[in-house]
Scaffold this motif. Structure first.
Motif, PDB file in Angstrom:
ATOM      1  N   ASP A 107     -44.297  23.361  12.642  1.00 57.40           N
ATOM      2  CA  ASP A 107     -43.037  22.913  12.037  1.00 57.40           C
ATOM      3  C   ASP A 107     -41.842  23.533  12.755  1.00 57.40           C
ATOM      4  O   ASP A 107     -40.801  22.880  12.925  1.00 57.40           O
ATOM      5  N   TYR A 122     -28.359  15.873  10.815  1.00 54.00           N
ATOM      6  CA  TYR A 122     -29.638  15.480  10.239  1.00 54.00           C
ATOM      7  C   TYR A 122     -29.765  13.968  10.108  1.00 54.00           C
ATOM      8  O   TYR A 122     -30.876  13.443  10.148  1.00 54.00           O
ATOM      9  N   ASN A 132     -38.329  12.423  15.882  1.00 54.78           N
ATOM     10  CA  ASN A 132     -38.801  12.531  14.498  1.00 54.78           C
ATOM     11  C   ASN A 132     -40.045  11.654  14.344  1.00 54.78           C
ATOM     12  O   ASN A 132     -40.067  10.697  13.593  1.00 54.78           O
ATOM     13  N   TYR A 136     -39.891  12.166   8.987  1.00 55.30           N
ATOM     14  CA  TYR A 136     -39.382  12.908   7.848  1.00 55.30           C
ATOM     15  C   TYR A 136     -38.054  12.307   7.420  1.00 55.30           C
ATOM     16  O   TYR A 136     -37.284  11.816   8.236  1.00 55.30           O
ATOM     17  N   THR A 137     -37.747  12.394   6.110  1.00 50.96           N
ATOM     18  CA  THR A 137     -36.463  11.901   5.611  1.00 50.96           C
ATOM     19  C   THR A 137     -35.373  12.907   5.955  1.00 50.96           C
ATOM     20  O   THR A 137     -35.645  14.025   6.401  1.00 50.96           O
ATOM     21  N   GLU A 138     -34.150  12.500   5.713  1.00 51.79           N
ATOM     22  CA  GLU A 138     -33.018  13.370   6.021  1.00 51.79           C
ATOM     23  C   GLU A 138     -33.073  14.660   5.202  1.00 51.79           C
ATOM     24  O   GLU A 138     -32.826  15.747   5.731  1.00 51.79           O
ATOM     25  N   THR A 139     -33.407  14.548   3.920  1.00 49.40           N
ATOM     26  CA  THR A 139     -33.475  15.748   3.081  1.00 49.40           C
ATOM     27  C   THR A 139     -34.641  16.646   3.488  1.00 49.40           C
ATOM     28  O   THR A 139     -34.508  17.878   3.454  1.00 49.40           O
ATOM     29  N   GLN A 140     -35.779  16.063   3.886  1.00 45.94           N
ATOM     30  CA  GLN A 140     -36.894  16.878   4.355  1.00 45.94           C
ATOM     31  C   GLN A 140     -36.505  17.635   5.627  1.00 45.94           C
ATOM     32  O   GLN A 140     -36.820  18.813   5.785  1.00 45.94           O
ATOM     33  N   LEU A 141     -35.811  16.950   6.533  1.00 44.73           N
ATOM     34  CA  LEU A 141     -35.358  17.605   7.764  1.00 44.73           C
ATOM     35  C   LEU A 141     -34.332  18.696   7.466  1.00 44.73           C
ATOM     36  O   LEU A 141     -34.334  19.750   8.087  1.00 44.73           O
ATOM     37  N   ARG A 142     -33.454  18.425   6.492  1.00 45.34           N
ATOM     38  CA  ARG A 142     -32.436  19.409   6.119  1.00 45.34           C
ATOM     39  C   ARG A 142     -33.097  20.672   5.553  1.00 45.34           C
ATOM     40  O   ARG A 142     -32.731  21.790   5.921  1.00 45.34           O
ATOM     41  N   LYS A 143     -34.107  20.500   4.678  1.00 44.71           N
ATOM     42  CA  LYS A 143     -34.815  21.653   4.123  1.00 44.71           C
ATOM     43  C   LYS A 143     -35.561  22.419   5.205  1.00 44.71           C
ATOM     44  O   LYS A 143     -35.535  23.652   5.244  1.00 44.71           O
ATOM     45  N   MET A 144     -36.214  21.671   6.106  1.00 45.74           N
ATOM     46  CA  MET A 144     -36.974  22.308   7.175  1.00 45.74           C
ATOM     47  C   MET A 144     -36.039  23.062   8.111  1.00 45.74           C
ATOM     48  O   MET A 144     -36.330  24.184   8.538  1.00 45.74           O
TER      49      MET A 144
END
Length: 166
Positions: A107, A122, A132, A136-144
């Motif tokens: 990751d 993002y 990508n 992954y969604t935008e929020t998943q990428l933001r969290k990661m």
């Protein structure tokens, strides 16, 4: 005049049939087979299993923790208590140790590759299906990404690209 519903029930053959017996039902055995010698020595067959467990300092139903007065307290109020030492249980270890690798290496490499191409945008990372590839969604990428940036130097195995503002 006859009722149709009553006649239909009579023809259906619901009455007078023998019921199948429940073959899984077994009576309670007052003398259970106990393999542990300590428990076997302290087991009193004249008392209920709950009372026997309470004498040994155990609960018969651990799911029901919030009863008004437990079996152990009832027996303790009668003055019959002899808690026995069943097992040698060590003290628990300290559980507040931080994780050594809170984010997998794969990751970290993935988000570092996305950061290298798009910076901290993002939305563009989400739209780019080449970098990508896991979609992954935008929020998943933001969290990661935020998790990756918050890693310590010892935890981080991949360097943060220079075009990321942190």
């Amino acid at each position: 005049m006859k009722k149709k519903a009553k006649d239909k029930k009579r023809r259906a053959g619901r009455y007078g049939k023998t019921k199948l017996k429940n073959k899984n039902f077994r009576r309670w055995n007052p003398n259970p087979k106990i393999s542990d010698p300590i428990v076997k020595k302290n087991w009193d067959p004249s008392k209920s299993p709950a009372a026997n467990l309470a004498i040994m300092g155990l609960q018969s139903e651990p799911g029901k923790m919030h009863q008004t007065q437990s079996a152990a307290e009832q027996i303790a109020s009668k003055g019959v208590t002899k808690s026995i030492e069943l097992f040698d249980i060590p003290d628990s270890d300290q559980l507040n140790e931080p994780k050594k690798h809170p984010m997998p290496t794969g990751d970290q490499q993935y988000i570092a590759k996305c950061f290298a191409k798009h910076g901290d945008n993002y939305k563009r990372m989400f739209m780019d299906i080449k970098t990508n590839e896991m979609q992954y969604t935008e929020t998943q990428l933001r969290k990661m990404g935020s998790r990756f940036i918050l890693l310590d130097a010892e935890q981080r195995e991949v360097n943060i690209p220079e075009n990321v503002q942190h």
